[in-house]
Design an enzyme around this catalytic site. Structure first.
Site, PDB file in Angstrom:
ATOM      1  N   GLY A 140       0.783  -1.230   0.000  1.00 11.68           N
ATOM      2  CA  GLY A 140       0.000   0.000   0.000  1.00 11.68           C
ATOM      3  C   GLY A 140       0.812   1.275   0.000  1.00 11.68           C
ATOM      4  O   GLY A 140       0.238   2.354   0.022  1.00 11.68           O
ATOM      5  N   THR A 195       6.296   1.670   2.862  1.00 13.07           N
ATOM      6  CA  THR A 195       7.751   1.789   2.765  1.00 13.07           C
ATOM      7  C   THR A 195       8.134   2.967   1.878  1.00 13.07           C
ATOM      8  O   THR A 195       9.093   3.688   2.180  1.00 13.07           O
ATOM      9  CB  THR A 195       8.368   0.478   2.257  1.00 13.07           C
ATOM     10  OG1 THR A 195       7.985  -0.576   3.149  1.00 13.07           O
ATOM     11  CG2 THR A 195       9.881   0.557   2.192  1.00 13.07           C
ATOM     12  N   ASP A 216       8.146  -5.658   9.872  1.00 14.12           N
ATOM     13  CA  ASP A 216       8.429  -6.917   9.158  1.00 14.12           C
ATOM     14  C   ASP A 216       9.717  -7.586   9.640  1.00 14.12           C
ATOM     15  O   ASP A 216       9.882  -8.798   9.467  1.00 14.12           O
ATOM     16  CB  ASP A 216       8.528  -6.679   7.654  1.00 14.12           C
ATOM     17  CG  ASP A 216       7.184  -6.405   7.010  1.00 14.12           C
ATOM     18  OD1 ASP A 216       6.148  -6.522   7.693  1.00 14.12           O
ATOM     19  OD2 ASP A 216       7.172  -6.068   5.820  1.00 14.12           O
ATOM     20  N   TYR A 237      -3.846  -5.956  -4.368  1.00 10.40           N
ATOM     21  CA  TYR A 237      -2.535  -6.565  -4.177  1.00 10.40           C
ATOM     22  C   TYR A 237      -2.184  -7.379  -5.406  1.00 10.40           C
ATOM     23  O   TYR A 237      -2.992  -8.151  -5.910  1.00 10.40           O
ATOM     24  CB  TYR A 237      -2.610  -7.439  -2.913  1.00 10.40           C
ATOM     25  CG  TYR A 237      -1.314  -8.033  -2.455  1.00 10.40           C
ATOM     26  CD1 TYR A 237      -0.129  -7.321  -2.501  1.00 10.40           C
ATOM     27  CD2 TYR A 237      -1.276  -9.317  -1.949  1.00 10.40           C
ATOM     28  CE1 TYR A 237       1.053  -7.881  -2.062  1.00 10.40           C
ATOM     29  CE2 TYR A 237      -0.098  -9.879  -1.499  1.00 10.40           C
ATOM     30  CZ  TYR A 237       1.063  -9.150  -1.565  1.00 10.40           C
ATOM     31  OH  TYR A 237       2.235  -9.697  -1.131  1.00 10.40           O
ATOM     32  N   LYS A 290      -5.498   9.825  -2.865  1.00  7.53           N
ATOM     33  CA  LYS A 290      -4.574  10.913  -3.182  1.00  7.53           C
ATOM     34  C   LYS A 290      -3.269  10.331  -3.725  1.00  7.53           C
ATOM     35  O   LYS A 290      -2.926   9.180  -3.475  1.00  7.53           O
ATOM     36  CB  LYS A 290      -4.277  11.754  -1.936  1.00  7.53           C
ATOM     37  CG  LYS A 290      -5.450  12.559  -1.459  1.00  7.53           C
ATOM     38  CD  LYS A 290      -5.056  13.424  -0.279  1.00  7.53           C
ATOM     39  CE  LYS A 290      -6.215  14.281   0.185  1.00  7.53           C
ATOM     40  NZ  LYS A 290      -5.840  15.103   1.347  1.00  7.53           N
TER      41      LYS A 290
END
Length: 171
Positions: A13, A16, A35, A112, A150
């Site tokens: 999403g 990172t 993670d 995904y 956005k």
């Protein structure tokens, strides 16, 4: 001053990407990725639905993660140096820690590239998200929700401005 910012969202999403952009724009900023604290695969429980239970807190070594956050809190400068982060001597004595990876996302916007096995998201991922979200809200954690419609650039500027305003209001 020490500031901790949590960045959460769905898999793939943009967490990172946002985190890396903030890291480049904020002085004295370190990152801890959730993670990095998953237990080994053979220690992850399999649920009644047959899926590995990656989306429960028990799948994470939370003691190790908390210990890492506490190490940063004790000495942000030492933590930064140990993790290859340059501490800017001309910047204020403000240190920022970004915790990236928490389960905060919108059910309606999950998209995904690697498809989930049938039933995984509806039967496990989403209920676990709702459970932990309710716990955070009950604990009074301040959560700022971003509009996933956005652009990355808009979201980055919004979050950067929010952090900068927080720093200004607490200096």
């Amino acid at each position: 001053m020490k500031v901790i910012v949590g960045i959460g969202g769905m898999t793939n999403g943009g967490k990172t990407t946002l985190t890396n952009s903030l890291l480049k724009s904020l002085p004295n900023c370190c990152v801890i990725h959730q993670d990095d604290f998953f237990k080994p695969q053979d220690q992850i429980a399999v649920g009644e639905d047959g899926f590995k239970q990656w989306d429960v807190l028990e799948s994470l070594d939370m003691e190790a993660m908390l210990s890492t956050v506490q190490a940063w809190a004790r000495s942000p400068r030492k933590f930064a140096r140990a993790h290859g982060v340059s501490v800017h001597p001309n910047a204020s004595d403000t240190h920022i820690l970004i915790l990236e990876g928490f389960l905060l996302y919108s059910y309606n916007t999950r998209s995904y590239m690697v498809p989930d096995p049938p039933g995984l998201f509806d039967g496990h991922v989403w209920p676990m998200y709702q459970k932990y979200r309710r716990e955070m809200e009950a604990d009074g954690v301040e959560v700022v929700y971003l509009d996933g419609m956005k652009s990355r650039e808009e979201l980055f500027h919004q979050v950067l401005e929010d952090i900068q305003n927080l720093l200004l209001n607490h200096s």
